[in-house]
Design a protein around this motif. Sequence first.
Motif, mmCIF file in Angstrom:
data_model
loop_
_atom_site.group_PDB
_atom_site.id
_atom_site.type_symbol
_atom_site.label_atom_id
_atom_site.label_comp_id
_atom_site.label_asym_id
_atom_site.label_seq_id
_atom_site.Cartn_x
_atom_site.Cartn_y
_atom_site.Cartn_z
ATOM 1 N N SER A 104 0.874 -1.171 0.065
ATOM 2 C CA SER A 104 0.031 -0.094 -0.195
ATOM 3 C C SER A 104 1.062 1.179 -0.011
ATOM 4 O O SER A 104 1.987 1.292 0.153
ATOM 5 N N LEU A 105 -0.015 2.401 -0.351
ATOM 6 C CA LEU A 105 0.912 3.761 -0.452
ATOM 7 C C LEU A 105 0.199 4.505 0.525
ATOM 8 O O LEU A 105 -1.128 4.279 0.609
ATOM 9 N N PRO A 106 0.599 5.809 0.887
ATOM 10 C CA PRO A 106 -0.176 6.780 1.744
ATOM 11 C C PRO A 106 -1.255 7.233 0.913
ATOM 12 O O PRO A 106 -1.384 7.456 -0.440
ATOM 13 N N LYS A 107 -2.431 7.611 1.780
ATOM 14 C CA LYS A 107 -3.414 8.106 1.077
ATOM 15 C C LYS A 107 -4.323 7.422 -0.096
ATOM 16 O O LYS A 107 -4.946 7.906 -0.833
ATOM 17 N N GLY A 108 -3.906 6.254 0.027
ATOM 18 C CA GLY A 108 -4.703 5.337 -1.091
ATOM 19 C C GLY A 108 -3.981 5.219 -2.494
ATOM 20 O O GLY A 108 -4.823 4.856 -3.479
ATOM 21 N N ALA A 109 -3.036 5.908 -2.415
ATOM 22 C CA ALA A 109 -2.202 6.180 -3.975
ATOM 23 C C ALA A 109 -2.032 4.996 -4.380
ATOM 24 O O ALA A 109 -1.807 3.986 -3.811
ATOM 25 N N ARG A 110 -1.959 4.851 -5.735
ATOM 26 C CA ARG A 110 -1.627 3.615 -6.447
ATOM 27 C C ARG A 110 -0.057 3.574 -6.943
ATOM 28 O O ARG A 110 0.428 2.647 -7.476
ATOM 29 N N ILE A 111 0.415 4.749 -6.928
ATOM 30 C CA ILE A 111 1.593 4.854 -7.570
ATOM 31 C C ILE A 111 2.395 6.143 -6.597
ATOM 32 O O ILE A 111 1.906 7.053 -6.259
ATOM 33 N N GLU A 112 3.722 5.978 -6.596
ATOM 34 C CA GLU A 112 4.679 7.109 -5.940
ATOM 35 C C GLU A 112 5.938 6.930 -6.572
ATOM 36 O O GLU A 112 6.586 5.725 -6.969
ATOM 37 N N ILE A 113 6.265 8.226 -6.878
ATOM 38 C CA ILE A 113 7.764 8.245 -7.653
ATOM 39 C C ILE A 113 8.774 9.003 -6.784
ATOM 40 O O ILE A 113 8.150 10.299 -6.614
ATOM 41 N N GLU A 114 9.773 8.645 -6.738
ATOM 42 C CA GLU A 114 11.197 9.500 -6.178
ATOM 43 C C GLU A 114 12.156 9.521 -7.214
ATOM 44 O O GLU A 114 11.961 8.960 -8.257
ATOM 45 N N ALA A 115 12.652 10.675 -7.206
ATOM 46 C CA ALA A 115 13.868 10.801 -7.995
ATOM 47 C C ALA A 115 15.191 11.519 -7.539
ATOM 48 O O ALA A 115 15.090 11.836 -6.531
#
Length: 119
Positions: A104-115
Amino acid sequence: MKFISTADAPQALGHYSQAVLSDGLLFVSGQLGIEPEPSSFEEETRQALANVLAIVGAAGGNAASIVKTTVFLTDIADFSVVNSVYEHLFGSHKPARAVVEVLSLPKGARIEIEAIARI
């Protein structure tokens, strides 16, 4: 070390910075694509990348400045959508990338991207 922040991307959800610039490298914290509320996973992916680019831009860079991304997905079956959006955004520029499926991810997100970008 310099802390980077822009109103053009969602503010941090906790005790961290949108990005930190150190010795010419910009470390962008994971960005969600849920604000405004997306109508599709593709839109959520585009917004997450737009947030990353807004932060990189605030530090003086652009898409070509990005050297590495890490993409977190709640469903690895969405990889082809991510790859398509990614290819459209970056064109011939091909940063290194890792894609990781998470529960899972925060706030129900389906994707998170860091760079990571060179500024």
